[in-house]
Design a protein around this motif. Structure first.
Motif, PDB file in Angstrom:
ATOM      1  N   ASN A   1       0.982  -1.404   0.035  1.00  0.00           N
ATOM      2  CA  ASN A   1      -0.019  -0.107  -0.051  1.00  0.00           C
ATOM      3  C   ASN A   1       0.871   1.246   0.098  1.00  0.00           C
ATOM      4  N   PHE A   2       1.853   1.083   0.672  1.00  0.00           N
ATOM      5  CA  PHE A   2       2.907   2.546   0.872  1.00  0.00           C
ATOM      6  C   PHE A   2       3.600   2.413  -0.520  1.00  0.00           C
ATOM      7  N   GLU A   3       3.810   1.354  -1.483  1.00  0.00           N
ATOM      8  CA  GLU A   3       4.415   1.541  -2.426  1.00  0.00           C
ATOM      9  C   GLU A   3       3.509   2.367  -3.562  1.00  0.00           C
ATOM     10  N   ASN A   4       2.136   1.975  -3.468  1.00  0.00           N
ATOM     11  CA  ASN A   4       1.234   2.701  -4.239  1.00  0.00           C
ATOM     12  C   ASN A   4       1.366   4.338  -3.991  1.00  0.00           C
ATOM     13  N   ILE A   5       1.547   4.758  -2.707  1.00  0.00           N
ATOM     14  CA  ILE A   5       1.571   6.143  -2.212  1.00  0.00           C
ATOM     15  C   ILE A   5       2.774   6.655  -2.875  1.00  0.00           C
ATOM     16  N   VAL A   6       4.001   5.879  -2.578  1.00  0.00           N
ATOM     17  CA  VAL A   6       5.156   6.511  -3.244  1.00  0.00           C
ATOM     18  C   VAL A   6       5.326   6.744  -4.795  1.00  0.00           C
ATOM     19  N   LYS A   7       4.653   5.798  -5.346  1.00  0.00           N
ATOM     20  CA  LYS A   7       4.509   5.591  -6.796  1.00  0.00           C
ATOM     21  C   LYS A   7       4.008   6.651  -7.514  1.00  0.00           C
ATOM     22  N   ASN A   8       2.722   7.299  -6.715  1.00  0.00           N
ATOM     23  CA  ASN A   8       2.119   8.487  -7.038  1.00  0.00           C
ATOM     24  C   ASN A   8       2.894   9.710  -6.729  1.00  0.00           C
ATOM     25  N   ARG A   9       4.205   9.799  -5.929  1.00  0.00           N
ATOM     26  CA  ARG A   9       4.568  11.250  -5.637  1.00  0.00           C
ATOM     27  C   ARG A   9       6.016  11.258  -6.141  1.00  0.00           C
ATOM     28  N   PHE A  10       6.742  10.151  -6.360  1.00  0.00           N
ATOM     29  CA  PHE A  10       8.366  10.133  -6.505  1.00  0.00           C
ATOM     30  C   PHE A  10       8.547   9.524  -7.756  1.00  0.00           C
ATOM     31  N   LYS A  11       9.729   9.668  -8.153  1.00  0.00           N
ATOM     32  CA  LYS A  11      10.279   8.664  -9.491  1.00  0.00           C
ATOM     33  C   LYS A  11      10.819   7.518  -8.699  1.00  0.00           C
ATOM     34  N   VAL A  12      10.078   6.404  -8.654  1.00  0.00           N
ATOM     35  CA  VAL A  12      10.516   5.266  -8.016  1.00  0.00           C
ATOM     36  C   VAL A  12      11.223   4.096  -8.895  1.00  0.00           C
ATOM     37  N   PHE A  13      12.560   3.636  -8.171  1.00  0.00           N
ATOM     38  CA  PHE A  13      13.294   2.447  -8.668  1.00  0.00           C
ATOM     39  C   PHE A  13      13.067   1.329  -7.897  1.00  0.00           C
ATOM     40  N   ASP A  14      12.522   0.333  -8.409  1.00  0.00           N
ATOM     41  CA  ASP A  14      12.154  -0.593  -7.582  1.00  0.00           C
ATOM     42  C   ASP A  14      13.418  -1.818  -7.564  1.00  0.00           C
ATOM     43  N   PHE A  15      14.135  -1.924  -6.628  1.00  0.00           N
ATOM     44  CA  PHE A  15      15.322  -2.796  -6.428  1.00  0.00           C
ATOM     45  C   PHE A  15      14.986  -4.100  -5.365  1.00  0.00           C
ATOM     46  N   THR A  16      13.829  -4.334  -5.411  1.00  0.00           N
ATOM     47  CA  THR A  16      13.530  -5.503  -4.500  1.00  0.00           C
ATOM     48  C   THR A  16      14.007  -6.443  -5.083  1.00  0.00           C
ATOM     49  N   CYS A  17      14.633  -7.626  -4.352  1.00  0.00           N
ATOM     50  CA  CYS A  17      15.370  -8.769  -4.765  1.00  0.00           C
ATOM     51  C   CYS A  17      14.246  -9.535  -5.260  1.00  0.00           C
ATOM     52  N   PRO A  18      14.842 -10.112  -6.662  1.00  0.00           N
ATOM     53  CA  PRO A  18      13.586 -11.001  -7.153  1.00  0.00           C
ATOM     54  C   PRO A  18      12.996 -12.331  -6.258  1.00  0.00           C
ATOM     55  N   LYS A  19      13.985 -12.834  -5.291  1.00  0.00           N
ATOM     56  CA  LYS A  19      13.574 -13.817  -4.338  1.00  0.00           C
ATOM     57  C   LYS A  19      12.756 -13.308  -3.404  1.00  0.00           C
ATOM     58  N   VAL A  20      12.683 -11.823  -3.100  1.00  0.00           N
ATOM     59  CA  VAL A  20      11.903 -11.438  -1.968  1.00  0.00           C
ATOM     60  C   VAL A  20      10.662 -11.248  -2.911  1.00  0.00           C
ATOM     61  N   LYS A  21      10.502 -10.713  -4.152  1.00  0.00           N
ATOM     62  CA  LYS A  21       9.312 -10.786  -4.877  1.00  0.00           C
ATOM     63  C   LYS A  21       8.585 -11.727  -5.228  1.00  0.00           C
ATOM     64  N   ASN A  22       9.328 -12.985  -5.049  1.00  0.00           N
ATOM     65  CA  ASN A  22       8.798 -14.342  -5.325  1.00  0.00           C
ATOM     66  C   ASN A  22       7.836 -14.547  -3.928  1.00  0.00           C
ATOM     67  N   VAL A  23       8.318 -14.379  -2.903  1.00  0.00           N
ATOM     68  CA  VAL A  23       7.703 -14.620  -1.608  1.00  0.00           C
ATOM     69  C   VAL A  23       6.494 -13.773  -1.536  1.00  0.00           C
ATOM     70  N   GLN A  24       6.613 -12.584  -1.919  1.00  0.00           N
ATOM     71  CA  GLN A  24       5.457 -11.597  -1.963  1.00  0.00           C
ATOM     72  C   GLN A  24       4.221 -12.103  -2.982  1.00  0.00           C
ATOM     73  N   LYS A  25       4.758 -12.617  -3.884  1.00  0.00           N
ATOM     74  CA  LYS A  25       3.690 -13.091  -5.083  1.00  0.00           C
ATOM     75  C   LYS A  25       2.938 -14.429  -4.326  1.00  0.00           C
ATOM     76  N   ILE A  26       3.813 -15.269  -3.845  1.00  0.00           N
ATOM     77  CA  ILE A  26       3.239 -16.499  -3.305  1.00  0.00           C
ATOM     78  C   ILE A  26       2.082 -16.173  -2.165  1.00  0.00           C
ATOM     79  N   ILE A  27       2.480 -15.080  -1.462  1.00  0.00           N
ATOM     80  CA  ILE A  27       1.441 -14.716  -0.354  1.00  0.00           C
ATOM     81  C   ILE A  27       0.280 -14.135  -1.090  1.00  0.00           C
TER      82      ILE A  27
END
Ligand code: SF4
Length: 287
Positions: free
Chosen positions: A79-105
């Motif tokens: 939810n915080f990611e959506n907020i920052v994407k509306n305000r800033f120039k965001v570069f997402d360096f989340t590790c692909p392995k962490v993204k995978n856990v987020q996706k499974i959940i």
């Protein structure tokens, strides 16, 4: 003195890749670059970045709209990611392995998610936001708490791990939940061991070398870093003669405990920059 360095010591692939992208951004833009929280859990590296005008921040209200904003390797709340994407120039360096856990959940929204890991770790805070309902197990004693038992009764359970969590915590939680499934206390159990292989491999390589070739060990890492702490604790189960140091100053304090003839295993955690490791190794080589 013989210095033994295990395979995989130092930055993990996720941090190597994020650092490369960060330094490329630094070259491309002149303005300040902001990272949400710490880029990695290492105070000396934070100071290194600060000198390059790359700043850790916690309070986004201090930033101007359009600022460059980095999501660190351990990810952030969605939810915080959506907020920052509306305000800033965001570069997402989340590790692909962490993204995978987020996706499974996220794809198991109708399950109660049980995450083994540290409740207040930034990665866990991010992971929780991908579930509709969650419980964090930081300690095995939590499994016997009345509030935990009541919450999981008759539920479909997803068991998953923070990428840097303790593997025993995950395995013991899995065994416990499997027993509850057998007596139909929970209705379903899905489990994913998402502990990062680069952490496990580094630990296993280090343990092997410590058992077979070394007399003592030095773990280099920030005391705040989860993966440094668990590396130290795992190696300590093999050999009590082990030191946990953050930098060259800490090394100087333990020098009287190291003999010239020793074979020393020197291993850095995945959040220890090479400039700290190299300085320590050079110093030891001169002894
Ligand atoms: S430890 Fe593993 S999961 Fe975490 S950033 Fe490194 S590669 Fe990614």
């Amino acid at each position: 003195m013989k210095i033994i360095i295990p395979k995989g010591s130092g930055f993990c692939p996720g941090v190597i890749s994020a650092e490369k992208k960060l330094l490329q951004l630094r070259e491309k833009y002149d303005e300040l670059i902001y990272i949400y929280g710490m880029f990695i859990h290492n105070k000396e590296y934070e100071n290194f970045l600060k000198r390059k005008n790359i700043i850790s921040i916690q309070d986004i209200n201090k930033l101007d709209d359009g600022s460059i904003f980095i999501i660190p390797t351990h990810g952030i709340d969605r939810n915080f990611e959506n907020i920052v994407k509306n305000r800033f120039k965001v570069f997402d360096f989340t590790c692909p392995k962490v993204k995978n856990v987020q996706k499974i959940i996220f794809t198991h929204k109708d399950y109660l998610t049980i995450i083994t890991g540290k409740e207040n770790h930034p990665e866990t805070i991010g992971l929780k936001s991908y579930s509709s309902e969650n419980i964090v197990i930081s300690d095995l004693s939590r499994l016997n708490e009345k509030s935990f038992i009541e919450k999981i009764k008759n539920k479909k359970i997803l068991l998953i791990s923070q990428t840097t969590a303790n593997e025993n915590l995950y395995i013991n939680s899995l065994n416990y939940l499997n027993n509850l499934l057998k007596i139909s206390f929970i209705t379903e159990l899905k489990n994913f061991n998402t502990i990062c292989p680069s952490i496990i491999n580094r630990e296993n390589n280090s343990i092997d070398l410590l058992k077979k070739q070394s007399t003592k060990a030095i773990v280099i890492g920030d005391k705040l870093s989860s993966n440094s702490q668990r590396l130290f604790l795992r190696l300590k189960t093999v050999n009590e003669d082990i030191f946990f140091i953050e930098n060259i100053n800490d090394l100087e304090k333990i020098l009287d405990k190291i003999e010239k003839e020793e074979k020393i295993l020197v291993v850095s955690s995945s959040s220890t920059p090479s400039f700290i490791e190299n300085e320590i190794i050079k110093f030891l080589e001169k002894i």
